[in-house]
Design a protein around this motif. Structure first.
Motif, PDB file in Angstrom:
ATOM      1  N   PRO A   1     102.657  77.875 105.178  1.00 25.14           N
ATOM      2  CA  PRO A   1     103.705  77.269 105.513  1.00 25.14           C
ATOM      3  C   PRO A   1     103.508  75.549 105.888  1.00 25.14           C
ATOM      4  O   PRO A   1     104.252  74.691 105.430  1.00 25.14           O
ATOM      5  CB  PRO A   1     104.210  77.707 107.078  1.00 25.14           C
ATOM      6  CG  PRO A   1     103.785  79.099 107.000  1.00 25.14           C
ATOM      7  CD  PRO A   1     102.754  79.021 106.360  1.00 25.14           C
ATOM      8  N   LEU A   2     102.223  75.452 106.420  1.00 31.43           N
ATOM      9  CA  LEU A   2     101.885  73.853 106.385  1.00 31.43           C
ATOM     10  C   LEU A   2     101.548  73.200 105.190  1.00 31.43           C
ATOM     11  O   LEU A   2     102.002  72.056 104.981  1.00 31.43           O
ATOM     12  CB  LEU A   2     100.549  73.708 107.502  1.00 31.43           C
ATOM     13  CG  LEU A   2      99.932  72.408 107.263  1.00 31.43           C
ATOM     14  CD1 LEU A   2     100.881  71.460 107.955  1.00 31.43           C
ATOM     15  CD2 LEU A   2      98.569  72.538 108.374  1.00 31.43           C
ATOM     16  N   VAL A   3     101.010  74.044 104.506  1.00 38.86           N
ATOM     17  CA  VAL A   3     100.583  73.439 103.030  1.00 38.86           C
ATOM     18  C   VAL A   3     101.978  73.131 102.131  1.00 38.86           C
ATOM     19  O   VAL A   3     102.162  72.155 101.530  1.00 38.86           O
ATOM     20  CB  VAL A   3      99.839  74.467 102.340  1.00 38.86           C
ATOM     21  CG1 VAL A   3      99.624  74.125 100.777  1.00 38.86           C
ATOM     22  CG2 VAL A   3      98.462  74.667 102.833  1.00 38.86           C
ATOM     23  N   VAL A   4     102.753  74.156 102.508  1.00 37.96           N
ATOM     24  CA  VAL A   4     104.089  73.991 101.748  1.00 37.96           C
ATOM     25  C   VAL A   4     104.996  72.899 102.178  1.00 37.96           C
ATOM     26  O   VAL A   4     105.689  72.172 101.201  1.00 37.96           O
ATOM     27  CB  VAL A   4     104.951  75.318 101.529  1.00 37.96           C
ATOM     28  CG1 VAL A   4     106.274  75.218 101.104  1.00 37.96           C
ATOM     29  CG2 VAL A   4     104.110  76.331 100.894  1.00 37.96           C
ATOM     30  N   TRP A   5     104.922  72.598 103.593  1.00 37.48           N
ATOM     31  CA  TRP A   5     105.763  71.613 104.058  1.00 37.48           C
ATOM     32  C   TRP A   5     105.117  70.304 103.501  1.00 37.48           C
ATOM     33  O   TRP A   5     105.698  69.219 103.294  1.00 37.48           O
ATOM     34  CB  TRP A   5     105.724  71.516 105.455  1.00 37.48           C
ATOM     35  CG  TRP A   5     106.335  70.348 106.051  1.00 37.48           C
ATOM     36  CD1 TRP A   5     108.040  70.245 106.138  1.00 37.48           C
ATOM     37  CD2 TRP A   5     106.024  69.000 106.638  1.00 37.48           C
ATOM     38  NE1 TRP A   5     107.967  69.107 106.705  1.00 37.48           N
ATOM     39  CE2 TRP A   5     107.158  68.484 107.197  1.00 37.48           C
ATOM     40  CE3 TRP A   5     104.598  68.585 106.602  1.00 37.48           C
ATOM     41  CZ2 TRP A   5     106.703  67.092 107.590  1.00 37.48           C
ATOM     42  CZ3 TRP A   5     104.504  67.394 107.135  1.00 37.48           C
ATOM     43  CH2 TRP A   5     105.753  66.628 107.666  1.00 37.48           C
ATOM     44  N   LEU A   6     103.713  70.139 103.535  1.00 32.80           N
ATOM     45  CA  LEU A   6     102.973  69.009 103.065  1.00 32.80           C
ATOM     46  C   LEU A   6     103.414  68.674 101.648  1.00 32.80           C
ATOM     47  O   LEU A   6     103.187  67.458 101.121  1.00 32.80           O
ATOM     48  CB  LEU A   6     101.449  69.319 103.470  1.00 32.80           C
ATOM     49  CG  LEU A   6     101.165  68.831 104.649  1.00 32.80           C
ATOM     50  CD1 LEU A   6      99.403  69.588 104.702  1.00 32.80           C
ATOM     51  CD2 LEU A   6     101.314  67.648 105.225  1.00 32.80           C
ATOM     52  N   GLY A   7     103.716  69.679 100.941  1.00 35.18           N
ATOM     53  CA  GLY A   7     104.056  69.497  99.423  1.00 35.18           C
ATOM     54  C   GLY A   7     105.600  69.332  99.103  1.00 35.18           C
ATOM     55  O   GLY A   7     105.754  68.886  98.093  1.00 35.18           O
ATOM     56  N   SER A   8     106.226  69.300 100.206  1.00 36.00           N
ATOM     57  CA  SER A   8     107.890  69.158 100.196  1.00 36.00           C
ATOM     58  C   SER A   8     108.205  67.645 100.282  1.00 36.00           C
ATOM     59  O   SER A   8     107.216  66.934 100.786  1.00 36.00           O
ATOM     60  CB  SER A   8     108.510  69.656 101.187  1.00 36.00           C
ATOM     61  OG  SER A   8     108.495  69.156 102.596  1.00 36.00           O
ATOM     62  N   ALA A   9     109.433  67.263 100.031  1.00 34.94           N
ATOM     63  CA  ALA A   9     109.903  66.029 100.040  1.00 34.94           C
ATOM     64  C   ALA A   9     109.945  65.437 101.507  1.00 34.94           C
ATOM     65  O   ALA A   9     109.912  64.143 101.773  1.00 34.94           O
ATOM     66  CB  ALA A   9     111.050  66.030  99.362  1.00 34.94           C
TER      67      ALA A   9
ATOM     68  N   SER B   1     107.809  65.864 103.747  1.00 40.28           N
ATOM     69  CA  SER B   1     106.606  65.144 104.247  1.00 40.28           C
ATOM     70  C   SER B   1     106.129  63.737 103.798  1.00 40.28           C
ATOM     71  O   SER B   1     105.134  63.208 104.151  1.00 40.28           O
ATOM     72  CB  SER B   1     105.336  65.972 103.902  1.00 40.28           C
ATOM     73  OG  SER B   1     105.120  65.988 102.528  1.00 40.28           O
ATOM     74  N   ARG B   2     107.364  63.165 103.351  1.00 45.67           N
ATOM     75  CA  ARG B   2     107.112  61.566 102.811  1.00 45.67           C
ATOM     76  C   ARG B   2     106.762  60.923 103.904  1.00 45.67           C
ATOM     77  O   ARG B   2     107.179  60.956 104.943  1.00 45.67           O
ATOM     78  CB  ARG B   2     108.446  61.416 102.087  1.00 45.67           C
ATOM     79  CG  ARG B   2     108.373  59.783 101.312  1.00 45.67           C
ATOM     80  CD  ARG B   2     109.750  59.484 100.863  1.00 45.67           C
ATOM     81  NE  ARG B   2     110.187  60.294 100.010  1.00 45.67           N
ATOM     82  CZ  ARG B   2     111.312  61.156 100.308  1.00 45.67           C
ATOM     83  NH1 ARG B   2     112.056  61.202 101.406  1.00 45.67           N
ATOM     84  NH2 ARG B   2     111.743  62.014  99.012  1.00 45.67           N
ATOM     85  N   GLY B   3     105.670  60.005 103.803  1.00 43.46           N
ATOM     86  CA  GLY B   3     105.041  58.970 104.730  1.00 43.46           C
ATOM     87  C   GLY B   3     104.179  59.755 105.566  1.00 43.46           C
ATOM     88  O   GLY B   3     103.480  58.838 106.268  1.00 43.46           O
ATOM     89  N   VAL B   4     103.654  61.019 105.326  1.00 37.12           N
ATOM     90  CA  VAL B   4     102.553  61.374 106.115  1.00 37.12           C
ATOM     91  C   VAL B   4     101.561  61.527 104.990  1.00 37.12           C
ATOM     92  O   VAL B   4     101.470  62.127 103.891  1.00 37.12           O
ATOM     93  CB  VAL B   4     102.907  62.953 106.466  1.00 37.12           C
ATOM     94  CG1 VAL B   4     101.550  63.370 107.259  1.00 37.12           C
ATOM     95  CG2 VAL B   4     104.028  63.009 107.601  1.00 37.12           C
TER      96      VAL B   4
END
Length: 302
Positions: free
Chosen positions: A233-241, A243-246
Motif C-alpha cells: 500500500p505504501l509503494v502504490v501510494w508513492l506511485g500515485s498522483a 504523492s506529488r511533492g513527496v
C-alpha cells in the motif's frame, strides 16, 4: 483505484515483494509490466520467464492489464528494453518500482569478489540502469511539452541504513541505493518526477530463514505482520498522483508500521577557525560525540 490507468514497471515482480506490489497496483487500476528473470534466490540458474508470466496472467485473470518482461535490469540493453516494453505496450510510463535483487551472504573475511560483484550489480546497477532510461524517457516527454507526473520507488533495506552482520555486499549496495535516490530526486524533479525509497521488512525468499528463526507463524485469523502485501500500500501510494511533492524520502515499512527514516543529518559541530593540531582533535571529538545521538545498532551485532 488511486492508480487508475497509470502504467507501472515493477522489477523483480515474479515473487515476494515485487509480486505483491504488481498485484496491488493492478487492483488500484494500473497497467503493469511484470519484470523478473526467474532465477534462484542467489541469482544462479537459467533465466526463466515463468514467474513473470504467472503474475501477469494472475493480473489478467483479475480483469487487469499486464505484460511479462524477462529483461536483465542490470544490463544496458535489458534496461532499455524494459522501459521500451512499457511504452510500446501501453503507450506511456508513469511509475518505475525498482525491486529486483538476490542475496549471497558471507562474513567479510570470507566474501569472494564475485559474490560482492554479483550482489552490487543486481541491486545497485539494477536500480541505476532502469532509472537512467526511465529518466531519459520522462525528460524527452517534458521537453516535448507533454505533461509528466511520474514516480520512482527504489528498494533499500534496513541493512543499507544500519548495516547487517554477514551482509557487507548487500548492505553496501542498499546504502548506495539511498544515495542514488537522493541524487535522482534532485535531478529529475525539474521534469515532473519524484523519487523515493523504501526499506521494507517482509517474509520473502530472501528473508524466510531469518523470520523463521525469529517469529512464529500467525494463527488463523491473526494479522501476519511479515506478509509481503503489507508493504505494497505504501509503494502504490508513492506511485500515485496523490504523492506529488513527496520526494527524496526514505520510508521504512513493516506490517502496519510506516516510518520516515532520518538519514545522515548535520549534527553537533565545532569550528576553531584555524587548522587543528592532531593532539587537540580528541577532546573536540569526544565533546561532539557527547552531544550527538548514539547510533542504532547494526543488525545481528547483539
Amino acid at each position: 483505484m488511486i492508480c487508475q490507468d497509470r502504467v507501472v514497471v515493477v522489477t523483480g515482480a515474479g515473487r515476494g515483494l515485487g509480486r505483491a506490489h504488481a498485484l496491488e497496483f493492478a487492483r488500484q487500476g494500473a497497467r503493469v509490466v511484470v519484470n523478473d528473470l526467474g532465477v534462484a534466490r542467489d541469482g544462479t540458474g537459467a533465466a526463466s520467464g515463468g514467474p513473470a508470466e504467472e503474475v501477469a496472467e494472475e493480473i489478467r485473470a483479475l480483469g487487469g492489464q499486464a505484460v511479462a518482461s524477462r529483461h536483465d535490469v542490470a544490463d544496458e540493453a535489458g534496461a532499455t528494453g524494459l522501459i521500451a516494453t512499457a511504452v510500446e505496450h501501453f503507450g506511456r510510463l508513469d511509475v518505475l518500482v525498482n525491486n529486483a535483487g538476490f542475496l549471497r551472504d558471507r562474513m567479510l573475511v570470507n566474501l569472494a569478489e564475485d559474490e560482492w560483484d554479483a550482489v552490487v550489480r543486481v541491486h545497485l546497477k539494477g536500480h541505476f540502469l532502469p532509472l537512467k532510461h526511465a529518466g531519459r524517457h520522462w525528460r524527452a516527454e517534458a521537453k516535448a511539452g507533454r505533461p509528466v507526473d511520474a514516480r520512482v520507488v527504489n528498494t533499500s533495506s534496513g541493512a543499507g541504513l544500519l548495516g547487517s552482520v554477514g551482509q557487507g555486499n548487500y548492505s553496501a549496495a542498499k546504502a548506495g541505493i539511498v544515495g542514488l535516490t537522493l541524487v535522482a530526486a534532485a535531478e529529475l524533479g525539474r521534469y515532473g518526477v519524484t523519487v523515493n525509497a523504501i526499506a521494507p521488512a517482509a517474509r520473502t525468499r530472501m528473508t524466510e530463514e531469518v523470520f523463521a528463526q525469529t517469529m512464529a507463524a500467525p494463527g488463523a485469523g491473526e494479522f501476519d505482520a511479515m506478509a509481503p502485501g503489507n508493504v505494497s500500500p505504501l509503494v502504490v501510494w508513492l506511485g500515485s498522483a496523490e504523492s506529488r511533492g513527496v520526494t527524496g524520502r526514505i520510508f521504512e515499512a513493516e506490517g502496519g508500521r510506516i516510518c520516515v527514516m532520518d538519514a545522515f543529518r548535520h549534527g553537533p559541530a565545532t569550528d576553531r577557525g584555524a587548522r587543528w593540531d592532531p593532539a587537540e582533535v580528541g577532546a573536540a571529538v569526544k565533546d561532539l560525540l557527547a552531544q550527538a545521538l548514539a547510533p542504532e545498532p547494526v543488525y545481528g551485532a547483539g
